[in-house]
Design a protein around this motif. Sequence first.
Motif, mmCIF file in Angstrom:
data_model
loop_
_atom_site.group_PDB
_atom_site.id
_atom_site.type_symbol
_atom_site.label_atom_id
_atom_site.label_comp_id
_atom_site.label_asym_id
_atom_site.label_seq_id
_atom_site.Cartn_x
_atom_site.Cartn_y
_atom_site.Cartn_z
ATOM 1 N N GLY A 200 30.318 -31.745 -2.663
ATOM 2 C CA GLY A 200 30.588 -32.167 -4.042
ATOM 3 C C GLY A 200 29.368 -32.829 -4.661
ATOM 4 O O GLY A 200 28.957 -32.497 -5.770
ATOM 5 N N ARG A 201 28.752 -33.738 -3.904
ATOM 6 C CA ARG A 201 27.563 -34.435 -4.412
ATOM 7 C C ARG A 201 26.424 -33.446 -4.641
ATOM 8 O O ARG A 201 25.729 -33.505 -5.651
ATOM 9 N N SER A 202 26.227 -32.549 -3.665
ATOM 10 C CA SER A 202 25.141 -31.573 -3.793
ATOM 11 C C SER A 202 25.377 -30.671 -5.000
ATOM 12 O O SER A 202 24.444 -30.350 -5.735
ATOM 13 N N MET A 203 26.645 -30.279 -5.199
ATOM 14 C CA MET A 203 26.941 -29.386 -6.317
ATOM 15 C C MET A 203 26.647 -30.070 -7.648
ATOM 16 O O MET A 203 26.046 -29.474 -8.547
ATOM 17 N N VAL A 204 27.039 -31.350 -7.752
ATOM 18 C CA VAL A 204 26.778 -32.102 -8.987
ATOM 19 C C VAL A 204 25.258 -32.193 -9.219
ATOM 20 O O VAL A 204 24.778 -31.971 -10.334
ATOM 21 N N SER A 205 24.485 -32.474 -8.151
ATOM 22 C CA SER A 205 23.018 -32.581 -8.295
ATOM 23 C C SER A 205 22.407 -31.251 -8.689
ATOM 24 O O SER A 205 21.535 -31.195 -9.563
ATOM 25 N N LEU A 206 22.860 -30.169 -8.052
ATOM 26 C CA LEU A 206 22.301 -28.850 -8.386
ATOM 27 C C LEU A 206 22.631 -28.472 -9.831
ATOM 28 O O LEU A 206 21.789 -27.907 -10.541
ATOM 29 N N LEU A 207 23.846 -28.809 -10.268
ATOM 30 C CA LEU A 207 24.206 -28.498 -11.662
ATOM 31 C C LEU A 207 23.399 -29.353 -12.637
ATOM 32 O O LEU A 207 23.042 -28.892 -13.720
ATOM 33 N N ASP A 208 23.102 -30.603 -12.227
ATOM 34 C CA ASP A 208 22.219 -31.449 -13.052
ATOM 35 C C ASP A 208 20.844 -30.797 -13.164
ATOM 36 O O ASP A 208 20.255 -30.737 -14.249
ATOM 37 N N ALA A 209 20.338 -30.309 -12.015
ATOM 38 C CA ALA A 209 19.015 -29.668 -12.013
ATOM 39 C C ALA A 209 19.024 -28.427 -12.897
ATOM 40 O O ALA A 209 18.085 -28.186 -13.667
ATOM 41 N N LEU A 210 20.118 -27.679 -12.822
ATOM 42 C CA LEU A 210 20.238 -26.461 -13.650
ATOM 43 C C LEU A 210 20.267 -26.836 -15.133
ATOM 44 O O LEU A 210 19.580 -26.238 -15.953
ATOM 45 N N SER B 241 23.091 -17.634 -12.898
ATOM 46 C CA SER B 241 22.625 -19.003 -12.634
ATOM 47 C C SER B 241 23.665 -19.784 -11.837
ATOM 48 O O SER B 241 23.333 -20.487 -10.875
ATOM 49 N N ALA B 242 24.934 -19.621 -12.235
ATOM 50 C CA ALA B 242 26.005 -20.314 -11.509
ATOM 51 C C ALA B 242 26.078 -19.792 -10.077
ATOM 52 O O ALA B 242 26.271 -20.562 -9.131
ATOM 53 N N GLY B 243 25.896 -18.483 -9.929
ATOM 54 C CA GLY B 243 25.906 -17.878 -8.592
ATOM 55 C C GLY B 243 24.776 -18.418 -7.735
ATOM 56 O O GLY B 243 24.958 -18.662 -6.535
ATOM 57 N N ARG B 244 23.614 -18.620 -8.353
ATOM 58 C CA ARG B 244 22.472 -19.177 -7.608
ATOM 59 C C ARG B 244 22.790 -20.577 -7.106
ATOM 60 O O ARG B 244 22.457 -20.947 -5.983
ATOM 61 N N VAL B 245 23.430 -21.368 -7.983
ATOM 62 C CA VAL B 245 23.793 -22.740 -7.588
ATOM 63 C C VAL B 245 24.745 -22.693 -6.391
ATOM 64 O O VAL B 245 24.564 -23.406 -5.394
ATOM 65 N N GLN C 123 17.417 -29.671 -5.994
ATOM 66 C CA GLN C 123 16.772 -29.326 -7.254
ATOM 67 C C GLN C 123 16.445 -27.834 -7.329
ATOM 68 O O GLN C 123 16.288 -27.290 -8.417
ATOM 69 N N LEU C 124 16.332 -27.204 -6.176
ATOM 70 C CA LEU C 124 15.854 -25.824 -6.148
ATOM 71 C C LEU C 124 17.033 -24.889 -5.911
ATOM 72 O O LEU C 124 17.737 -25.032 -4.923
ATOM 73 N N PHE C 125 17.245 -23.939 -6.827
ATOM 74 C CA PHE C 125 18.422 -23.078 -6.706
ATOM 75 C C PHE C 125 18.112 -21.593 -6.864
ATOM 76 O O PHE C 125 19.022 -20.775 -6.821
ATOM 77 N N CYS C 126 16.842 -21.233 -7.065
ATOM 78 C CA CYS C 126 16.525 -19.819 -7.259
ATOM 79 C C CYS C 126 16.208 -19.153 -5.918
ATOM 80 O O CYS C 126 15.853 -19.828 -4.955
ATOM 81 N N PRO C 127 16.307 -17.811 -5.869
ATOM 82 C CA PRO C 127 16.103 -17.138 -4.579
ATOM 83 C C PRO C 127 14.653 -17.100 -4.101
ATOM 84 O O PRO C 127 14.408 -16.860 -2.932
ATOM 85 N N GLU D 42 11.759 -19.596 -9.212
ATOM 86 C CA GLU D 42 12.030 -21.021 -9.455
ATOM 87 C C GLU D 42 11.078 -21.540 -10.546
ATOM 88 O O GLU D 42 11.486 -22.241 -11.470
ATOM 89 N N ILE D 43 9.813 -21.189 -10.422
ATOM 90 C CA ILE D 43 8.811 -21.678 -11.395
ATOM 91 C C ILE D 43 8.993 -20.977 -12.740
ATOM 92 O O ILE D 43 8.809 -21.583 -13.795
ATOM 93 N N ALA D 44 9.412 -19.699 -12.686
ATOM 94 C CA ALA D 44 9.563 -18.937 -13.944
ATOM 95 C C ALA D 44 10.836 -19.311 -14.699
ATOM 96 O O ALA D 44 10.958 -19.022 -15.888
ATOM 97 N N PHE D 45 11.789 -19.983 -14.033
ATOM 98 C CA PHE D 45 13.096 -20.247 -14.641
ATOM 99 C C PHE D 45 12.970 -20.975 -15.987
ATOM 100 O O PHE D 45 13.539 -20.537 -16.993
ATOM 101 N N GLY D 46 12.214 -22.071 -16.010
ATOM 102 C CA GLY D 46 12.080 -22.875 -17.233
ATOM 103 C C GLY D 46 11.407 -22.105 -18.362
ATOM 104 O O GLY D 46 11.974 -21.983 -19.469
ATOM 105 N N PRO D 47 10.194 -21.556 -18.140
ATOM 106 C CA PRO D 47 9.524 -20.807 -19.212
ATOM 107 C C PRO D 47 10.362 -19.627 -19.717
ATOM 108 O O PRO D 47 10.358 -19.336 -20.912
#
Lengths: 270, 234
Positions: free
Chosen positions: A184-194, A208-212, B113-117, B122-127
């Motif tokens: 739960g904590r990790s998911m909240v942090s990853l969604l914050d990062a997204l 994007s949601a799938g990546r998270v 913080q990192l969620f891309c494959p 990951e670096i291209a996501f923002g731009p």
Amino acid sequence: MASLPAWLGEPERYEPVDDRSSFIEHNLAHLGGMLEQVGAPLPVTHSPVDRALCAVSPSLRIIGVPAAIVCVNATRNMLFAYVMLAVVLVMLAMRPARMIVAIVKPALAVCVLSFILSAPSVFIGQYSAPVRLVVKAFVAVSLVIALARTVPWNHLIAGLKGVGCPDSVIYVCDVTVQFIDILGRSMVSLLDALRLRSVGRDSHKLMSAGRVMGALFLRANTQAKQMAEAMVCRGFNGHYHVRRDPLVTVPNAIYALVIAAMIAFAVYCG
Amino acid sequence: MFDGDPLVELSHVCFAYRDVGADVTGAEPGRRAVLNDFNLTVNRGECVALLGPNGIGKTTVMRIINALEFPTAGEYRFGGTPVTRVEVEKRNSRFAKALHQRIGFVFQNSDTQLFCPSVGEEIAFGPTQMGLPDAEVERRVNDIIRLFDLERFVDRAPYRLSGGEKKRVAVACVMSLNPDLMVLDEPTDSLDSENTALVVRVLKAYVEAGKTVLISTHHHDIVEALGAHIVRMG
């Protein structure tokens, strides 16, 4: 000194465009928040009913709540179900307002679902079936949520040991509960990062949601392995050892008598 | 929007976390106070280091600056514009998107913080999110990869990298947004001396290019190397 590319030295002239957060993002955030609460420390509750129940061994309560649910569902005479409903409502009324909301909201949601599912039975002459189902569902769900909300998870897991559950089952329950919280904590942090990097229009929200979710499961897998290794390093040999509280106490005896009386009344009602 | 001075202004900020487990008691307010009448001003082009013991609220200050949390009392202004929950959480909020582009946040834990494959994605996501043309996105990705010496990892999955490599990727992917303010929560914790020197060099150059950096750290040598203005908490 590192030489920065020229564009990093210039101010960014960026005007964001409109974009809606997706339904799935909202729901993932909500789910993350809920998972986070599972392993959260429980509040010290000030209601007299919970203070009294706290003195009862979790092992007994783990037996008592399922026994009550079985009795409510096994008796055909609705008198027993109505008596149990009255007991549950009285216990609810003695709890703080926010605790009542936390128990009643999900219980009512299950009641609505039960009513919808059983409503067609009216057409075949079973007029009382929806009411029966709703009452029984409310009692059962309220008892389970009240147990989960008032007994810390580690006490419940220790209670499982007390009722003779195999260590493998306890291990799975223990790790699952801990990981639900961590996930739960990790998911909240990853969604914050997204969210922090979603500064424009995302035409692939589902991706994007799938990546998270993918990142979350990979992390869960790694952490589970690390935790198992850490447990082995600290001498875990597959056996859980919990502190055994004395079983013969006044609160336990009273609780056991109440449960016995409830079962006897259920048998009497039939 | 956000073009005023100072860049960050926290005035008399108080903050208390809602104790998750305490929200059903009814009897207790169930809040854990972290900040009390906290003030912070960060000017444009400045490098500021937050120092203080664990649990004093450094991360909370950074989360407030990134609009992930909101003060329970006091005011937060970014670039002269008040940042409030109402504006940030409004649906279709251009305000939030503009704010998040202007502020880059490097989490303490790069794993979350990192969620891309792949590192490249990951670096291209923002731009890409900013709607930049493909050629510009590629240029930025290549520049950032060179800057952080990540050529070997472009196609690797971030979760397969070591702690220090993940941290470099986390800083790199935030910097690709070209924010006005980089907020870094203990950025050199999992880095060896060589990679610490690399990150410090890049941050120093970033500040000299007129951008603003706010870091929290326990390492005084980093603060000295960056020539940062110190704000002590607690």
